[in-house]
Design an enzyme around this catalytic site. Structure first.
Site, PDB file in Angstrom:
ATOM      1  CG  ASP A   1      -6.550   1.136  -7.886  1.00 43.13           C
ATOM      2  OD1 ASP A   1      -5.993   1.064  -6.779  1.00 43.13           O
ATOM      3  OD2 ASP A   1      -7.758   1.406  -8.031  1.00 43.13           O
TER       4      ASP A   1
ATOM      5  CB  SER B   1      -9.564   2.627  -4.869  1.00 44.04           C
ATOM      6  OG  SER B   1      -8.285   2.044  -4.890  1.00 44.04           O
TER       7      SER B   1
ATOM      8  CG  ASP C   1     -12.889  -1.996  -8.038  1.00 48.85           C
ATOM      9  OD1 ASP C   1     -13.274  -1.967  -6.854  1.00 48.85           O
ATOM     10  OD2 ASP C   1     -11.717  -2.264  -8.357  1.00 48.85           O
TER      11      ASP C   1
ATOM     12  CB  THR D   1     -10.751   3.453 -10.110  1.00 47.69           C
ATOM     13  OG1 THR D   1      -9.918   3.188  -8.979  1.00 47.69           O
ATOM     14  CG2 THR D   1     -10.119   4.501 -10.980  1.00 47.69           C
TER      15      THR D   1
ATOM     16  NE  ARG E   1     -14.092   0.099  -2.817  1.00 49.93           N
ATOM     17  CZ  ARG E   1     -12.793  -0.006  -3.073  1.00 49.93           C
ATOM     18  NH1 ARG E   1     -11.933   0.754  -2.394  1.00 49.93           N
ATOM     19  NH2 ARG E   1     -12.342  -0.828  -3.985  1.00 49.93           N
TER      20      ARG E   1
ATOM     21  CD  GLU F   1      -9.190   1.046 -11.694  1.00 49.45           C
ATOM     22  OE1 GLU F   1      -8.838   1.055 -10.510  1.00 49.45           O
ATOM     23  OE2 GLU F   1     -10.214   0.472 -12.099  1.00 49.45           O
TER      24      GLU F   1
ATOM     25  CG  ASP G   1      -5.258  -1.576  -5.113  1.00 55.31           C
ATOM     26  OD1 ASP G   1      -4.858  -0.862  -4.194  1.00 55.31           O
ATOM     27  OD2 ASP G   1      -6.218  -2.366  -5.002  1.00 55.31           O
ATOM     28  CE  LYS G   2      -9.442  -4.778  -8.551  1.00 56.15           C
ATOM     29  NZ  LYS G   2     -10.030  -4.088  -7.394  1.00 56.15           N
TER      30      LYS G   2
ATOM     31  CG  HIS H   1      -4.637  -4.783  -1.700  1.00 62.30           C
ATOM     32  ND1 HIS H   1      -4.458  -4.121  -0.509  1.00 62.30           N
ATOM     33  CD2 HIS H   1      -5.413  -3.960  -2.465  1.00 62.30           C
ATOM     34  CE1 HIS H   1      -5.098  -2.945  -0.552  1.00 62.30           C
ATOM     35  NE2 HIS H   1      -5.672  -2.824  -1.728  1.00 62.30           N
TER      36      HIS H   1
ATOM     37  CG  ASP I   1      -5.947   4.538  -6.768  1.00 58.22           C
ATOM     38  OD1 ASP I   1      -4.762   4.145  -6.824  1.00 58.22           O
ATOM     39  OD2 ASP I   1      -6.903   3.746  -6.648  1.00 58.22           O
ATOM     40  CG  HIS I   2      -4.179   4.257  -3.164  1.00 54.93           C
ATOM     41  ND1 HIS I   2      -3.438   3.089  -3.164  1.00 54.93           N
ATOM     42  CD2 HIS I   2      -5.429   3.899  -3.543  1.00 54.93           C
ATOM     43  CE1 HIS I   2      -4.221   2.089  -3.513  1.00 54.93           C
ATOM     44  NE2 HIS I   2      -5.428   2.537  -3.760  1.00 54.93           N
TER      45      HIS I   2
ATOM     46  CG  HIS J   1      -4.504   1.341  -0.209  1.00 57.83           C
ATOM     47  ND1 HIS J   1      -5.791   1.798  -0.208  1.00 57.83           N
ATOM     48  CD2 HIS J   1      -4.491   0.255  -1.005  1.00 57.83           C
ATOM     49  CE1 HIS J   1      -6.526   1.021  -0.984  1.00 57.83           C
ATOM     50  NE2 HIS J   1      -5.763   0.086  -1.485  1.00 57.83           N
TER      51      HIS J   1
END
Lengths: 643, 643
Positions: free
Chosen positions: A78, A128, A179, A181, A192, A346, A351-352, A355, A393-394, A435
């Site tokens: 992610d 995501s 979550d 994904t 989501r 995943e 990602d987290k 961030h 995912d991105h 992102h």
């Protein structure tokens, strides 16, 4: 710490895996020295930094297999853009080193990750949920929505279609299993965040069970019934269903009632020896997301000017005793078999931590993901029939820079003893870094891997994976051969009999209505089949039970003759087909012998309007089925072969 | 402007090129609708955004050619990371659209772009000189240095080796031709900024001609003598050589004296009909870098919140009447032939406008580059024997974000009518945005293209390109068959005779010393050959001319007998070989008939210590050679075939 300028790789730990890859061929490894491509001990020599051992043409030809894949493993980092991969490689292996899993995949490309807005226009910076929906369904989704199209219509997912086609399915994440994904593979909802009944009542009211919707993300997970689900997010399962058959029960109790094997820690997971539709595994190891593996300096304004620091292990993560690699390994063990499987894995917190402008956090999670990739590749190399896809995912914020930028930054001391300045410049301190919309790497190994090369879109992955497995993507067609039957043709008033469906592979549940309006509720379809125990009415006459596939709307009906003093007698299926009544093949074990899940004979709260009818769930009903000899379960692998 | 949500591609202009690709196969194109992969008119439909028409396995197999390449075209988007590609695609073609060149390349991978520090450690955030040196030579370089290793030792480049192997060579850039990327193919110097004799005297003193060095970047370009050089940077050519044979002459005058065809604008370029070693083309169209094609809003703090703006054409650029595509096309026309060629093409200002936080600037340059890629791919498809590689030297700052970041940003109105926020967060306003250290995309088409798939390093590209061309990378070996000869065995005192070298392919110049210590200076080697006109001494006796290849150090000598009244008579070559004296093949034209470059019979200032010897440059000497019938020029293609 190695001497700067000398060859950093391979490290001892990674060397074992790489050696296996080399022996079996088809994966990429660091280039040893050769006469043709000079390579010295030092990166500074001519050819000393080259990675390509020799011409890759033959290796690539070997990787381009026309055959179908029996298994597909999709591994998502992610937020793992090319920058995040490079940050992790530089830190953990050195700039000239290799991530033993991620960097070994032979076929590579880029894909676009944009999403759509509510009015159907494009959004260049996605998130995501929309991105996971894109590869899970092949349909672009609105940011924040899960596996519904721009109009809110549910789109069939890879996991659902794999299951409908008779494959086993798994879903593994280091995040809460609700979550974005992991959820995109089983849930269809506009927001989501509607994890449980409580959030759904407020934020996704139209989609709540009490309003006739599909229910919360967690409730849809229980409906989707993957064979193996491993992740975090147990907290939501303490919530209580607000409506439906399980109203008033916690989601944990509901899961148990529906036959799930509940697993809470590494020891319990070790004890699991099988996972199937009768007893799927639901492993929830943390209340929220997994703690991350590594920690280090917080990025700060001017952080790049501080003394470089090394990352350290996060003691909280170690207590769990679990890594994405170990979970992936267990999931593969449980899914491996003649049916074939689809597994999504995943690594969520790249990602987290991106961030959070946490360089060590995102690096540790990338290393964690890389171990899962190594596990998958080792399995795939052994099997020869498994497509492994690794992608993101991105893209995300983190960038490698040469000097301290004006925003947040951190200075890390890498494995090879150099300063690595990581910049986070898309949000101010204390706010979430954004992102980014860059195309990202997609890499693959095995049958169908060729389809990731060049430029594709995220939605292509849906077709790549389903195409490799030759999945029939028409769920209605997968239920079109569905049959319904009763174990009697005539029955005395007030007596119980069993109504069964078979070959409803396109559906995950079936709803039954007895007589004019007696709602029998829904039953989980297990390997295409489900049953209801019905009590005949007190009045003699013709009595009809109508059955409807919940996902495809496939309608079936069974009619029995209610007559005084009539002895129960076997009745033919209403719409018999040879497949529906075929005998088990030698060596096949009827599901009824596989052991019933605990608790499945308990009568759940009914959502019926009352009347003379009761039902039990499929598991118990199968005992009667097996005894009656009317229906045996078709192996899933056999079905897949016919599609 | 298209309706949001509808399929944006293909645009009319791009469709022509794409249609050609489809017809010939092997390149990737947008996916049309098909029964197997549903694709609607709208991106929001299932499969509507997919790019992969069908299984790519066969297309990839077709792309993986084991055969050698006759030609290699390396196209560099300076600073063109995946983010920059995506920014350009989103703006110019829509998120679901395709850049008709860049996105059509079938084989793709990523490569690492790190450089080394002066002490040989790694540097994670490199720049254009070290990175260009890496693929040009296969050796990692120190930031700011050009094609020397960490110890300052010159490393042979792709362009130099291609020339030494008998191929034609070209170098095209939208930057000053002395800028890092084009310069790495021909110059070997510690600091990239030493463009001309003036900067070199100050900043690269040890490397200045007056101190026995290789000279400035521009002077090394004249020494390297590519067949075609097109770019900006004419200002430096007004500088005057500080030492050497051309001391006191401007570099322009020097170029003219050495046989270059000087070109200043589009009309003059149109008039050029041939380019070869006798008359190489040096086209310098601007004093500095080319003006960029597009302009738009300056990124600013809060720029993402402003009204979105479209990019507009830069009128200054249009006046030049030239694009990277048109220059590439002309270069290919001039290089195409039986010898084969190596051509490097750079779109330089993607990087420069990224540094300046100029989104429209960088996008326009990416579109400009994409046109060059289309030109190269069209040629390669037609030829079937040409490797085209498209990549970047390093990643850069620009990122696509969803909301206005704290640093600089700009809000663009894209071709499909959406807002595209581009963030620049690695430097404050007014300062240069930084390069970033992410791995970048490398993509290829044609023989050898398979070698870019997966993860490679930037240095691998040197081996990929030289391997595809089967170049002998040992320059000394390419001069090992070198011969020297005189057109007389005996000569009267004070008379002139000619000393020639042949087959010195590994060298670009040859130095001659007559007798004990008379320095005859250097002559350019043209197609392996060069000559000196020598005046015999007044004293009878044995008289030796020593010749040394300037790059390889290959030493040759010719001895003549100086005797009173002796009539000039043909003498055998000192080290004759069949190749050195072979007759021209039918249809081949001796260089001497091809027309002499203007000015080459002018005697330049000498660096000799005086004495009785004079010399003219090779061009004029060849006239005597042809008349004597001793030596004919070997076709370069024939040599390449023997290696």
């Amino acid at each position: 710490m190695k001497t700067p300028g000398t060859r950093a790789r391979p490290r001892a730990a990674a060397a074992l895996v790489v050696a296996t890859f080399v022996a079996a061929g088809g994966l990429l490894t660091a280039a040893p020295a050769s006469a043709e491509e000079p390579s010295g001990e030092s990166y500074t020599e001519n050819g000393g930094a080259a990675r390509n051992d020799d011409d890759r043409a033959q290796a690539l030809r070997d990787s381009i297999l026309d055959s179908d894949a029996k298994n597909v493993i999709v591994i998502i980092g992610d937020g793992m853009g090319d920058s995040e991969i490079t940050v992790a490689r530089n830190y953990a292996e050195g700039a000239g080193g290799e991530l033993a899993g991620i960097d070994a995949l032979p076929l590579t490309g880029s894909y676009t990750t944009w999403s759509v807005t509510e009015d159907g226009a494009v959004d260049y910076a996605s998130e995501s949920a929309s991105t996971a929906s894109a590869w899970s369904t092949g349909t672009k989704a609105v940011d924040g929505s899960l596996s519904v199209d721009v109009n809110g219509t549910p789109q069939a997912t890879l996991l659902e279609l794999a299951k409908a086609n008779g494959l086993k399915t798994g879903n593994v994440s280091t995040a809460e299993i609700q979550d974005a994904t992991p959820a995109a593979e089983y849930a269809h909802i506009s927001k989501r965040g509607c994890y449980g009944p409580e959030e759904t009542s407020i934020d996704c009211a139209d989609e709540a069970l009490e309003n006739g919707g599909l229910g919360s993300v967690s409730e849809q997970l229980l409906d989707a019934r993957p064979d193996v689900t491993l992740g975090g997010g147990s907290a939501t399962f303490d919530q209580v269903a607000a409506a439906g058959q399980w109203e008033g029960l916690s989601l944990f109790d509901q899961a148990e009632a529906r036959g799930y094997q509940l697993v809470r820690d590494a020891a319990e997971l070790d004890a699991v020896v099988a996972a199937d539709q009768t007893s799927p595994v639901l492993g929830l190891f943390t209340e929220g997301n997994f703690p991350v593996r590594w920690q280090g300096p917080e990025a700060a304004v001017g952080g790049g000017d501080l003394e470089p620091q090394s990352c350290t292990e996060n003691p909280e993560r170690l207590e769990s005793g679990l890594s994405l690699g170990s979970l992936t390994s267990k999931a593969i063990d449980l899914l491996d078999g003649e049916d074939g499987f689809f597994l999504q894995v995943e690594g969520a917190s790249i990602d987290k931590r991106d961030h959070a402008a946490d360089a060590c956090g995102q690096i540790g999670e990338t290393v964690d993901l890389d171990e899962a990739v190594q596990v998958a590749l080792s399995y795939a190399q052994e099997q020869g029939d498994t497509l492994v896809v690794v992608t993101a995912d991105h893209a995300h914020t983190s960038q490698i820079v040469g000097s301290t930028p004006p925003g947040l930054s951190a200075n890390l001391l890498t494995e090879e003893g150099q300063n690595l300045i990581v910049s986070y410049g898309t949000a101010v301190e204390g706010e979430s870094q954004q992102h980014t919309g860059s195309q990202v790497r997609i890499a693959a190994y095995g049958p169908g891997a060729a389809n990731v090369v060049g430029l594709t879109d995220q939605t292509d992955l849906f077709f790549t994976a389903s195409g490799a497995l030759s999945l029939n993507r028409d769920a209605a067609a997968l239920s079109a051969s569905g049959t319904a039957s009763a174990d009697v043709a005539r029955i005395a008033p007030g007596e119980e009999f069993t109504v069964s469906v078979a070959d409803l592979y396109g559906d995950r549940q079936v709803a039954a209505v007895a007589g004019a309006e007696t709602d029998l509720g829904e039953a989980d379809i297990i390997d295409g089949a489900a049953s209801f125990t019905v009590t005949a009415p007190d009045e003699p006459g013709s009595f009809t039970v109508a059955l409807t596939g919940t996902q495809t709307g496939t309608a079936l009906a069974v009619e029995v003759d209610v007559a005084d003093g009539a002895a129960p007698a076997p009745a033919p299926s209403e719409t018999p087909t040879p497949e529906a009544t075929e005998a088990p093949s030698p060596g096949e074990t009827p599901e009824s012998e596989a052991g019933l899940p605990p608790g499945d004979s308990r009568t759940p709260p009914l959502n019926s309007t009352g009347g003379t009818v009761s039902f039990v769930l499929a598991g118990a009903a199968l005992t009667a089925l097996a005894a009656g000899g009317l229906l045996t379960l078709r192996r899933r692998g056999g079905l897949a072969g016919k599609l």
